[in-house]
Design a protein around this motif. Structure first.
Motif, PDB file in Angstrom:
ATOM      1  N   LYS A 167     -61.836 -19.037  53.655  1.00 32.83           N
ATOM      2  CA  LYS A 167     -63.199 -18.615  53.944  1.00 32.83           C
ATOM      3  C   LYS A 167     -63.299 -17.831  55.249  1.00 32.83           C
ATOM      4  N   LEU A 168     -62.682 -18.334  56.312  1.00 34.36           N
ATOM      5  CA  LEU A 168     -62.880 -17.758  57.637  1.00 34.36           C
ATOM      6  C   LEU A 168     -61.698 -16.892  58.062  1.00 34.36           C
ATOM      7  N   PHE A 169     -61.989 -15.871  58.832  1.00 37.51           N
ATOM      8  CA  PHE A 169     -60.979 -14.925  59.300  1.00 37.51           C
ATOM      9  C   PHE A 169     -59.878 -15.617  60.116  1.00 37.51           C
ATOM     10  N   PRO A 170     -60.198 -16.506  61.069  1.00 40.77           N
ATOM     11  CA  PRO A 170     -59.116 -17.185  61.808  1.00 40.77           C
ATOM     12  C   PRO A 170     -58.172 -17.972  60.901  1.00 40.77           C
ATOM     13  N   SER A 171     -58.712 -18.525  59.823  1.00 38.61           N
ATOM     14  CA  SER A 171     -57.850 -19.255  58.883  1.00 38.61           C
ATOM     15  C   SER A 171     -56.885 -18.311  58.184  1.00 38.61           C
ATOM     16  N   MET A 172     -57.343 -17.082  57.902  1.00 37.08           N
ATOM     17  CA  MET A 172     -56.449 -16.091  57.314  1.00 37.08           C
ATOM     18  C   MET A 172     -55.310 -15.749  58.274  1.00 37.08           C
ATOM     19  N   VAL A 173     -55.644 -15.582  59.554  1.00 35.26           N
ATOM     20  CA  VAL A 173     -54.621 -15.277  60.552  1.00 35.26           C
ATOM     21  C   VAL A 173     -53.601 -16.410  60.625  1.00 35.26           C
ATOM     22  N   LYS A 174     -54.069 -17.647  60.583  1.00 39.54           N
ATOM     23  CA  LYS A 174     -53.166 -18.796  60.618  1.00 39.54           C
ATOM     24  C   LYS A 174     -52.259 -18.803  59.389  1.00 39.54           C
ATOM     25  N   TRP A 175     -52.827 -18.495  58.214  1.00 43.48           N
ATOM     26  CA  TRP A 175     -52.026 -18.435  56.986  1.00 43.48           C
ATOM     27  C   TRP A 175     -50.939 -17.369  57.112  1.00 43.48           C
ATOM     28  N   VAL A 176     -51.294 -16.224  57.701  1.00 47.61           N
ATOM     29  CA  VAL A 176     -50.330 -15.134  57.876  1.00 47.61           C
ATOM     30  C   VAL A 176     -49.185 -15.571  58.779  1.00 47.61           C
ATOM     31  N   THR A 177     -49.507 -16.118  59.944  1.00 56.74           N
ATOM     32  CA  THR A 177     -48.449 -16.479  60.899  1.00 56.74           C
ATOM     33  C   THR A 177     -47.552 -17.583  60.346  1.00 56.74           C
ATOM     34  N   ASN A 189     -46.807 -18.074  57.177  1.00 56.40           N
ATOM     35  CA  ASN A 189     -45.925 -17.459  56.183  1.00 56.40           C
ATOM     36  C   ASN A 189     -44.841 -16.617  56.843  1.00 56.40           C
ATOM     37  N   VAL A 190     -45.175 -15.954  57.940  1.00 53.83           N
ATOM     38  CA  VAL A 190     -44.155 -15.205  58.681  1.00 53.83           C
ATOM     39  C   VAL A 190     -43.066 -16.156  59.169  1.00 53.83           C
ATOM     40  N   ALA A 191     -43.491 -17.300  59.700  1.00 57.20           N
ATOM     41  CA  ALA A 191     -42.513 -18.282  60.189  1.00 57.20           C
ATOM     42  C   ALA A 191     -41.620 -18.778  59.059  1.00 57.20           C
ATOM     43  N   GLU A 192     -42.200 -19.039  57.883  1.00 59.44           N
ATOM     44  CA  GLU A 192     -41.409 -19.507  56.752  1.00 59.44           C
ATOM     45  C   GLU A 192     -40.419 -18.448  56.287  1.00 59.44           C
ATOM     46  N   LEU A 193     -40.848 -17.193  56.287  1.00 62.25           N
ATOM     47  CA  LEU A 193     -39.943 -16.115  55.885  1.00 62.25           C
ATOM     48  C   LEU A 193     -38.749 -16.012  56.832  1.00 62.25           C
ATOM     49  N   ILE A 194     -39.024 -16.066  58.132  1.00 61.93           N
ATOM     50  CA  ILE A 194     -37.943 -15.963  59.115  1.00 61.93           C
ATOM     51  C   ILE A 194     -37.003 -17.153  58.992  1.00 61.93           C
ATOM     52  N   LEU A 215     -48.264 -15.906  66.640  1.00 65.77           N
ATOM     53  CA  LEU A 215     -46.809 -15.724  66.576  1.00 65.77           C
ATOM     54  C   LEU A 215     -46.130 -16.282  67.824  1.00 65.77           C
ATOM     55  N   ASP A 216     -46.770 -16.107  68.984  1.00 65.35           N
ATOM     56  CA  ASP A 216     -46.205 -16.666  70.216  1.00 65.35           C
ATOM     57  C   ASP A 216     -46.097 -18.183  70.127  1.00 65.35           C
ATOM     58  N   ALA A 217     -47.136 -18.812  69.561  1.00 67.30           N
ATOM     59  CA  ALA A 217     -47.133 -20.272  69.443  1.00 67.30           C
ATOM     60  C   ALA A 217     -45.983 -20.764  68.571  1.00 67.30           C
ATOM     61  N   LEU A 218     -45.536 -19.916  67.651  1.00 65.14           N
ATOM     62  CA  LEU A 218     -44.436 -20.287  66.756  1.00 65.14           C
ATOM     63  C   LEU A 218     -43.088 -19.769  67.256  1.00 65.14           C
ATOM     64  N   GLY A 219     -43.107 -19.124  68.418  1.00 66.38           N
ATOM     65  CA  GLY A 219     -41.863 -18.604  68.987  1.00 66.38           C
ATOM     66  C   GLY A 219     -41.302 -17.413  68.265  1.00 66.38           C
ATOM     67  N   ILE A 220     -42.164 -16.601  67.647  1.00 63.94           N
ATOM     68  CA  ILE A 220     -41.725 -15.442  66.860  1.00 63.94           C
ATOM     69  C   ILE A 220     -41.917 -14.172  67.680  1.00 63.94           C
ATOM     70  N   PRO A 221     -40.852 -13.405  67.927  1.00 66.55           N
ATOM     71  CA  PRO A 221     -41.018 -12.148  68.670  1.00 66.55           C
ATOM     72  C   PRO A 221     -41.824 -11.139  67.854  1.00 66.55           C
TER      73      PRO A 221
END
Length: 708
Positions: free
Chosen positions: A347-357, A359-364, A392-398
């Motif tokens: 529903k909310l934009f911040p939740s979309m950003v969290k979903w993106v980051t 998934n990026v972490a899982e891919l890496i 991304l910083d919170a997850l340690g992703i450059p």
């Protein structure tokens, strides 16, 4: 490396021929072009006789990399050039021959070439009095820097399309079907363009549009100029010509017979720079001037699932455009393997950003290199850029971001240096605002957060003082010293003392010298915020180069007792005039970082990746053109018919075509998967109902039908 049959066929062609290569992105055309360059070099062609022509400098990088790899040819190098670069070189070289004929007021004095930012400064110098004193554009509410930029854009369009700049206003008016007040705005646009052009002629100034016009009208017809170019360059490689301008194609069409060999390369389903004057129709017309025409059809990028997604998207958009779908096959169920969708509606934009980051972490974690992941949006506003970076910083992703339209003043490093400059130059009478100074100190001094920086500024800042406006750390109460800490206070005193010495002894030095010393002697040292920070160092380098170019271009033209280029530059940045873009922003893309950028920026970089994230796909910005009340890229193109009007149907057709080119262009540069970032509400809290969501949903539905 192994070559495809199509690439191999190109390399079997004799080098004394003209070849036109076309195909979709990802079919290996540029790679084949690099191998063609190697073939020329190995056949004995001197590198300095080879010209690589591209619409922007970054696109020539693969050919320059090839030269670096070919160590045996280091005795000379190939020439890479754009239309702007060619025009500037020729105007500078042949200036004495054409300066008086071209109408410049001081033909015996050298020309002064303007950058993007100095051109906007001079435009502001000319137009600002017309706005303030004569009521120009009084019905508009847009920022002034957009007015300056759009007038310059109109002049550039006239130059690269090939019509007189005096026709800008009449062309825009002829296509308008709204209220009469817009006619007055277009009249103001024309008068401002005329005033600016006259000002340039009076002061020997050449912005991009005047450089191109002088080259095309005065030099290109000149036999001496032609002979110089013919003798200098005997072999041509022109890549991505579909992103180049009509007059560039005119020049190439005239020049081709003089080359011993020529290789022209064009992308199908492209033309992403149409808003900058790119002309696909004109580009492909060059095919008829070549002796050999080759089609590259084998896609070397897309895996089968992405190919099916591309088929599905093409089918839906073709239906929207009322095109015949018979030639487009229906997508198979494999399409769904190419899409990464949220497990449940977001529903909310911040939740979309969290979903993106996440998934990026899982891919890496699964083994995907960070550099093979890009996060794309139609634009990259600061809020989205910060939210993604923070996640991304919170997850340690450059990660690394690139946004060409980002104003120089928006960079924290720039704000820091220029705020400190106002302290060192009290004579400018441009005192820093306390909130800006607090931000600058928090960035400049290691260990000082924004809250304590604001507390410090409230106690030490004296805007009414005739000298330096900062009191020493010792002047504040002891209980506040304890809160700020003495280690921070010591660094603050070092910075203050340095600024005091500069203001007292060398306050009149050029701003670029001051910024260079401030960074080198203070901010880059241990204990300060820029120490060992390459990204900030790059921003500072860009800023210093920008100030230097501005001083060279402006300081010599508008001298006077009260004129200070540094003060003028600071005022220009505060007005939002952007800095010139530099090639190193492309060259320094990190090989170990997730890349965040606007979709068009990624497309023009021409580098495929494994995984793409399309963010905020409910936004109409994916297909709607920017609101530009002073210009219109379609009306000012070569293919617009005089007398036609631009109506709602034209706008809708342009939106569909933009979405087709953008989505297919992105998919052509994706190997494995596209993650769809969408939320019910956008970043401002409005409901997302964009066309791209509907297209993805319909392509998914059709794949389900095929699997039934």
């Amino acid at each position: 490396m192994l070559l495809t049959d199509e690439q191999g066929l190109l390399l079997t062609q004799p080098i004394d021929t003209k070849i036109f290569v076309q195909g979709k992105a990802g079919t290996g055309k540029t790679t084949a072009g690099v191998h063609w360059l190697q073939k020329l070099l190995k056949s004995g062609v001197p590198p300095h006789q080879i010209l690589v022509f591209t619409p922007q400098r970054s696109l020539a990088q693969p050919y320059l990399d090839c030269m670096h790899d070919e160590g045996g040819f280091a005795h000379s190098v190939i020439t890479t050039m754009t239309l702007g670069g060619l025009a500037r070189r020729m105007v500078d070289l042949f200036w004495p021959l054409i300066s008086e004929e071209a109408g410049f007021a001081h033909p015996n004095q050298p020309p002064h070439f303007l950058t993007l930012e100095s051109g906007q400064y001079y435009m502001a110098h000319v137009v600002r009095p017309l706005i303030e004193n004569e009521g120009y554009f009084e019905s508009l509410t847009i920022h002034r820097n957009r007015i300056y930029a759009q007038i310059l854009d109109n002049l550039n369009k006239a130059a690269i399309v090939g019509f007189p700049c005096e026709e800008i206003g009449p062309r825009l008016k002829s296509a308008w079907i709204g209220g009469i007040e817009q006619f007055n705005i277009y009249d103001d646009v024309q008068r401002c363009a005329d005033h600016f052009r006259q000002f340039c002629l009076e002061h020997n100034l050449l912005d991009f549009s005047l450089q191109v016009e002088v080259f095309l009208q005065r030099l290109w017809p000149l036999r001496l100029c032609r002979e110089h170019l013919i003798q200098s360059y005997r072999h041509l490689i022109a890549d991505n010509i579909e992103e180049d301008t009509p007059v560039t194609h005119d020049v190439l069409r005239d020049w081709l017979p003089e080359f011993e060999s020529a290789l022209l390369i064009a992308d199908e389903e492209a033309g992403f720079r149409s808003f900058l004057g790119a002309d696909v129709i004109s580009a492909f017309s060059l095919g008829s001037t070549c002796e050999t025409r080759l089609w590259f059809k084998q896609n070397l990028v897309n895996e089968p699932a992405i190919a099916q997604l591309k088929t599905g998207v093409q089918s839906v958009i073709s239906q929207l455009q009322s095109r015949n779908e018979e030639e487009i096959e229906s997508p198979t169920p494999a399409l769904r393997e190419a899409l990464g969708l949220p497990g449940e509606p977001i529903k909310l934009f911040p939740s979309m950003v969290k979903w993106v980051t996440q998934n990026v972490a899982e891919l890496i974690e699964s083994g995907v290199p960070p550099a093979e992941i890009v996060l794309l949006a139609p634009y990259m506003p600061d809020v989205l850029r910060f939210a993604l970076g923070d996640g991304l910083d919170a997850l340690g992703i450059p990660h690394q971001s690139h946004r060409p339209s980002r104003a120089l003043r928006d960079e924290p490093a720039t704000q820091t240096l220029l705020s400190l400059a106002t302290i060192a130059y009290p004579g400018w009478s441009m005192p820093a605002q306390p909130v800006n100074l607090a931000l600058a100190l928090s960035q400049a001094i290691e260990g000082l957060d924004l809250v304590r920086a604001q507390l410090l500024v409230n106690l030490v800042f004296e805007p009414g003082n005739d000298g330096i406006m900062l009191k020493p750390f010792e002047a504040i109460p002891n209980e506040i010293k304890d809160r700020i800490t003495y280690s921070v206070g010591e660094r603050y005193n070092r910075l203050r003392q340095w600024l005091l010495e500069v203001a007292g002894a060398e306050g009149n030095q050029n701003l670029d010298f001051f910024l260079s010393r401030l960074f080198g002697e203070v901010l880059s040292q241990p204990g300060f915020g820029f120490h060992d920070d390459l990204e900030r160092a790059n921003t500072v380098s860009t800023l210093i180069e920008s100030v230097q170019k501005f001083r060279w271009a402006v300081g010599q033209q508008l001298p006077g007792e009260d004129f200070d280029p540094g003060k003028e530059y600071l005022q220009m940045v505060q007005d939002g005039v952007i800095a010139a873009q530099y090639l190193r922003t492309w060259e320094e893309r990190s090989p170990d970082a997730v890349f965040m950028a606007p979709a068009y920026t990624f497309l023009i970089s021409n580098q495929p990746v494994d995984v793409q994230f399309w963010l905020d796909i409910g936004s109409p910005s994916w297909y709607q053109r920017l609101h530009q009340p002073l210009t219109h890229p379609s009306v000012l193109s070569r293919h617009w018919t005089a007398g036609d009007v631009w109506d709602a149907d034209d706008e809708l057709a342009a939106a569909h075509e933009t979405l087709r080119r953008l989505s297919i262009g992105l998919l052509n540069r994706c190997r494995k998967k596209v993650y769809i970032g969408m939320s019910t509400l956008d970043i401002r809290g409005y409901e997302n109902r964009g066309l791209l969501i509907r297209i993805i949903n319909e392509a998914w539905r059709r794949s389900l039908k095929e699997g039934a």
